[in-house]
Design a protein around this motif. Sequence first.
Motif, PDB file in Angstrom:
ATOM      1  N   ILE A 216      74.276 -18.442 -26.340  1.00 34.43           N
ATOM      2  CA  ILE A 216      73.058 -19.776 -26.448  1.00 34.43           C
ATOM      3  C   ILE A 216      73.406 -21.305 -25.821  1.00 34.43           C
ATOM      4  N   ASN A 217      74.456 -21.474 -25.474  1.00 32.84           N
ATOM      5  CA  ASN A 217      74.834 -22.406 -25.128  1.00 32.84           C
ATOM      6  C   ASN A 217      76.854 -22.030 -24.194  1.00 32.84           C
ATOM      7  N   SER A 218      76.098 -21.822 -22.054  1.00 29.30           N
ATOM      8  CA  SER A 218      76.968 -21.321 -21.501  1.00 29.30           C
ATOM      9  C   SER A 218      78.494 -22.023 -21.270  1.00 29.30           C
ATOM     10  N   ASN A 219      78.369 -23.392 -21.669  1.00 32.06           N
ATOM     11  CA  ASN A 219      79.093 -24.348 -21.863  1.00 32.06           C
ATOM     12  C   ASN A 219      80.155 -24.545 -22.849  1.00 32.06           C
ATOM     13  N   ALA A 220      79.709 -24.042 -24.111  1.00 31.65           N
ATOM     14  CA  ALA A 220      80.330 -23.976 -25.536  1.00 31.65           C
ATOM     15  C   ALA A 220      81.519 -23.484 -25.288  1.00 31.65           C
ATOM     16  N   VAL A 221      81.914 -24.292 -26.125  1.00 31.52           N
ATOM     17  CA  VAL A 221      84.194 -24.166 -26.461  1.00 31.52           C
ATOM     18  C   VAL A 221      84.450 -23.737 -27.657  1.00 31.52           C
TER      19      VAL A 221
ATOM     20  N   PRO B   5      91.759 -25.684 -27.756  1.00 28.67           N
ATOM     21  CA  PRO B   5      90.665 -25.133 -27.436  1.00 28.67           C
ATOM     22  C   PRO B   5      90.863 -24.243 -26.776  1.00 28.67           C
ATOM     23  N   PHE B   6      89.725 -23.480 -26.523  1.00 30.05           N
ATOM     24  CA  PHE B   6      89.766 -21.808 -26.246  1.00 30.05           C
ATOM     25  C   PHE B   6      88.672 -21.738 -25.546  1.00 30.05           C
ATOM     26  N   VAL B   7      88.820 -21.459 -23.653  1.00 25.43           N
ATOM     27  CA  VAL B   7      87.006 -21.955 -22.355  1.00 25.43           C
ATOM     28  C   VAL B   7      87.245 -20.591 -22.485  1.00 25.43           C
TER      29      VAL B   7
ATOM     30  N   TYR C 279      82.200 -23.850 -31.149  1.00 26.08           N
ATOM     31  CA  TYR C 279      82.397 -23.739 -32.558  1.00 26.08           C
ATOM     32  C   TYR C 279      83.849 -23.665 -32.967  1.00 26.08           C
ATOM     33  N   TYR C 280      84.063 -23.533 -34.150  1.00 24.78           N
ATOM     34  CA  TYR C 280      85.981 -24.648 -34.498  1.00 24.78           C
ATOM     35  C   TYR C 280      86.477 -23.211 -35.605  1.00 24.78           C
TER      36      TYR C 280
ATOM     37  N   GLN D 237      86.502 -13.692 -21.255  1.00 23.31           N
ATOM     38  CA  GLN D 237      88.142 -13.743 -21.974  1.00 23.31           C
ATOM     39  C   GLN D 237      88.124 -15.039 -22.398  1.00 23.31           C
ATOM     40  N   TRP D 238      88.302 -15.127 -24.143  1.00 17.77           N
ATOM     41  CA  TRP D 238      89.297 -17.145 -24.486  1.00 17.77           C
ATOM     42  C   TRP D 238      90.261 -17.549 -23.917  1.00 17.77           C
ATOM     43  N   LYS D 239      90.259 -18.761 -23.005  1.00 13.68           N
ATOM     44  CA  LYS D 239      91.387 -18.387 -22.674  1.00 13.68           C
ATOM     45  C   LYS D 239      92.185 -19.711 -23.760  1.00 13.68           C
TER      46      LYS D 239
END
Length: 207
Positions: free
Chosen positions: A105-110, A130-132, A79-80, A137-139
């Motif tokens: 829907i995608n556990s690897n999404a960034v 990028p936030f992971v 997502y951006y 929490q988004w880091k």
Amino acid sequence: MSEHTVSSQAYAKAVLHCAKYPWATVQGLFLTETKDNKVRYIDAIPLSHTWTQLTPMFDIALQQAQIYAASKSLSVGGYYVAYEDPNNIQLSASSALLAKAVLAINSNAVAFVIDAKQLAPESVRSGLIPFVSVDAQWKEQAGAFDSNGKGGKGSEFILENNRVLVTAKKLIAERAEAAIHDFDEHLDDVSLDWLQNPLLNEQIRTA
């Protein structure tokens, strides 16, 4: 974490979406393929420049993007967002909720925030931050891209080659953002292909 590589097409579409609506918050999705624990960002799908909340409209767009991605043997993997305030480069609460829907829907999404200041001709840095998701929490991934846009030492995020930034800036200088259309525009004119943006694809390919 997997190694993440951003293609020229994915990068250019995301930043051109930002360039088309510099007065607005824009949002979109990245399509990815994963192999051997390496994630490649193949394409970007621009969603909106008029809404910023988790709405049924977002759900519809996400579902259509999933169907399109599957037809290309890809996944919705990112997502951006680029904010109307270019000084805002942190993931907002509302953006975090939209990114969470992609993560569902995608556990690897960034999630990526676009730093519009890095789109200036004199900049030598990637505009993607990028936030992971870590412990719900988004880091922010500090130092994800080094000064020339390639992955720095130990970086898990890289651009596919040193032409990615050059191509994007060339397209911005040529006002190629006129060729990108998002889901919002598609709702006003259903003839606009927001999923593929084929004309822009060709401009990126030949830039």
